[in-house]
Design a protein around this motif. Structure first.
Motif, PDB file in Angstrom:
ATOM      1  N   SER A   2      26.037  61.873  23.039  1.00 35.53           N
ATOM      2  CA  SER A   2      26.563  63.062  22.407  1.00 35.53           C
ATOM      3  C   SER A   2      25.887  64.298  22.978  1.00 35.53           C
ATOM      4  O   SER A   2      24.762  64.272  23.458  1.00 35.53           O
ATOM      5  N   TYR A  23      22.924  52.757  10.881  1.00 38.43           N
ATOM      6  CA  TYR A  23      22.646  52.004  12.104  1.00 38.43           C
ATOM      7  C   TYR A  23      23.462  52.542  13.280  1.00 38.43           C
ATOM      8  O   TYR A  23      22.924  52.800  14.372  1.00 38.43           O
ATOM      9  N   HIS A  24      24.752  52.745  13.063  1.00 41.51           N
ATOM     10  CA  HIS A  24      25.593  53.229  14.161  1.00 41.51           C
ATOM     11  C   HIS A  24      25.277  54.687  14.521  1.00 41.51           C
ATOM     12  O   HIS A  24      25.322  55.060  15.695  1.00 41.51           O
ATOM     13  N   LEU A  25      24.939  55.490  13.532  1.00 37.16           N
ATOM     14  CA  LEU A  25      24.543  56.867  13.833  1.00 37.16           C
ATOM     15  C   LEU A  25      23.232  56.908  14.605  1.00 37.16           C
ATOM     16  O   LEU A  25      23.044  57.741  15.504  1.00 37.16           O
ATOM     17  N   SER A  26      22.311  55.986  14.284  1.00 38.41           N
ATOM     18  CA  SER A  26      21.058  55.912  15.038  1.00 38.41           C
ATOM     19  C   SER A  26      21.309  55.505  16.481  1.00 38.41           C
ATOM     20  O   SER A  26      20.704  56.052  17.413  1.00 38.41           O
ATOM     21  N   LEU A  27      22.217  54.535  16.685  1.00 41.05           N
ATOM     22  CA  LEU A  27      22.577  54.150  18.049  1.00 41.05           C
ATOM     23  C   LEU A  27      23.180  55.320  18.817  1.00 41.05           C
ATOM     24  O   LEU A  27      23.073  55.388  20.040  1.00 41.05           O
ATOM     25  N   ALA A  28      23.811  56.232  18.080  1.00 45.15           N
ATOM     26  CA  ALA A  28      24.409  57.405  18.708  1.00 45.15           C
ATOM     27  C   ALA A  28      23.384  58.491  19.017  1.00 45.15           C
ATOM     28  O   ALA A  28      23.730  59.530  19.589  1.00 45.15           O
ATOM     29  N   TYR A  61      17.152  46.939  12.740  1.00 48.32           N
ATOM     30  CA  TYR A  61      17.350  48.375  12.547  1.00 48.32           C
ATOM     31  C   TYR A  61      16.097  48.957  11.886  1.00 48.32           C
ATOM     32  O   TYR A  61      15.806  48.662  10.732  1.00 48.32           O
ATOM     33  N   TYR A 197      29.343  60.085  15.902  1.00 47.18           N
ATOM     34  CA  TYR A 197      29.491  58.647  15.646  1.00 47.18           C
ATOM     35  C   TYR A 197      29.954  57.907  16.898  1.00 47.18           C
ATOM     36  O   TYR A 197      29.433  56.829  17.232  1.00 47.18           O
ATOM     37  N   ASN A 198      30.912  58.463  17.606  1.00 44.97           N
ATOM     38  CA  ASN A 198      31.483  57.763  18.759  1.00 44.97           C
ATOM     39  C   ASN A 198      30.506  57.631  19.918  1.00 44.97           C
ATOM     40  O   ASN A 198      30.710  56.810  20.816  1.00 44.97           O
ATOM     41  N   CYS A 200      27.804  56.229  19.696  1.00 41.85           N
ATOM     42  CA  CYS A 200      27.093  54.950  19.553  1.00 41.85           C
ATOM     43  C   CYS A 200      27.582  53.940  20.574  1.00 41.85           C
ATOM     44  O   CYS A 200      26.865  53.000  20.923  1.00 41.85           O
ATOM     45  N   SER A 203      31.214  51.297  18.286  1.00 45.75           N
ATOM     46  CA  SER A 203      32.130  51.447  17.168  1.00 45.75           C
ATOM     47  C   SER A 203      32.833  52.791  17.330  1.00 45.75           C
ATOM     48  O   SER A 203      32.393  53.634  18.117  1.00 45.75           O
TER      49      SER A 203
END
Length: 345
Positions: A2, A23-28, A61, A197-198, A200, A203
């Motif tokens: 991002s 979790y997905h926001l952290s990956l992002a 996580y 979010y994207n 990440c 997802s």
């Protein structure tokens, strides 16, 4: 990655929805903080272990922080606050105090709110209680199927690894087209969150029109009390379940036709049939394999969120009656699920 990999995001609630979203926001690349009940804070001191149905692997996580006092929101100036509580909890007395604190923390700031709780016309209520401007708030919904493994054991189908699931705190499947959805009630909020979010990479968040979002969620709630009355049959068999299934589909159409759903809802009501809806649910069930969708739904809608679902339907009933509509199918379905001895399949 991002353009803003260090966005600061507060996730309110660290249950199924909150943890997987965080979790997905952290990956992002976002810095994620959870606001939790004091009793939950101790559990978050250790990494959360997640089992993914898609690759049959465990994920650890741990890249988050947490707070337990809502007043710590004030002055923190988060970029986003994601509310990951169920709609009933958000609307009760404690929840309303929390919403007022969110309003105090976000008012006259650039903080944006993702209202990730499900309830009919919830955004209108939230704006009134919080006192926030409409451009700061949009609706959101987790489409990932996730459950707490210590409370639910699903039947295992290959290639699922039950031994790994037993080691996890949560198990999840992200097989739908999107893992998260937001509506465009506030386009700036929706588009900004989607971009984060994207990033990440595993997802996807989708932006939907407010009408499409509401029509896709609100009218589907009668399906689950009907399944409860029928003993949770597989969706592939639901179309053969006679009177109760007919009643559920009629209730779906009544809710689709509420004025809050506009022309899109009217069209959906005219087009929804018993056979068509049964086929769509059966396709959803097949798509989610190896996750057992109806056993998941039994826990999610008849245990975890049963009271919320009932309240949601009663509010839909009151909306319809206020519009002068009889809402006879929804009324009958609620009567039967409250008094199941009167129900027949």
């Amino acid at each position: 990655m991002s353009d803003n990999p260090k966005s600061r995001i507060l996730v309110i609630g660290a249950g199924c929805v909150g943890v997987i979203t965080g979790y997905h926001l952290s990956l992002a690349g976002a810095d994620v903080t959870f606001l939790v009940r004091p009793g939950r804070a101790e559990e978050l001191k250790r990494p959360q272990v997640l089992y993914c149905y898609e690759d049959n692997k465990l994920k650890e996580y741990k890249s988050y922080t947490h707070i337990a006092d809502p007043l710590e929101m004030i002055g923190a100036n988060y970029d986003y606050i994601v509310i990951a509580l169920d709609g009933a909890s958000l609307r009760n007395e404690l929840g309303q105090e929390l919403v007022k604190t969110i309003g105090k923390a976000a008012r006259q700031t650039n903080t944006k709110i993702i209202l990730g709780s499900i309830f009919v016309d919830l955004r209108t209520w939230f704006l009134e209680v919080s006192g926030l401007a409409g451009e700061q708030v949009t609706n959101g919904h987790l489409d990932i199927h996730v459950y707490p493994t210590k409370r639910l054991t699903l039947p295992s189908q290959p290639p699922t690894n039950p031994e790994l699931i037993a080691k996890a705190d949560y198990a999840y499947s992200d097989k739908l087209e999107e893992g998260f959805s937001v509506d465009d009630s506030s386009p700036a909020v929706a588009n900004g969150f989607t971009e984060i979010y994207n990033a990440c990479g595993i997802s996807r968040c989708a932006v939907k029109s407010a009408a499409e979002y509401a029509v896709g969620i609100n009218p589907m709630l009668p399906i689950f009390p009907a399944c409860e009355l029928l003993g949770w049959p597989k969706f592939r068999d639901i179309g053969s379940k006679g009177e109760i299934w007919s009643l559920a589909v009629a209730a779906v159409r009544e809710i689709q036709g509420l004025s809050i759903h506009g022309e899109l809802g009217q069209r959906a009501s005219a087009e929804t049939t018993e056979a068509g809806l049964a086929a769509a649910l059966a396709a959803w069930e097949r798509h989610m394999i190896p996750l057992d969708l109806q056993e998941f739904n039994r826990f999610h809608h008849a245990v975890k969120l049963q009271s919320q679902g009932r309240e949601h339907l009663r509010v839909c009933l009151s909306y319809g009656e206020a519009e002068g509509k009889p809402m006879s199918a929804l009324k009958e379905l609620l009567e039967r699920v409250d008094h199941p001895q009167t129900a027949t399949a």
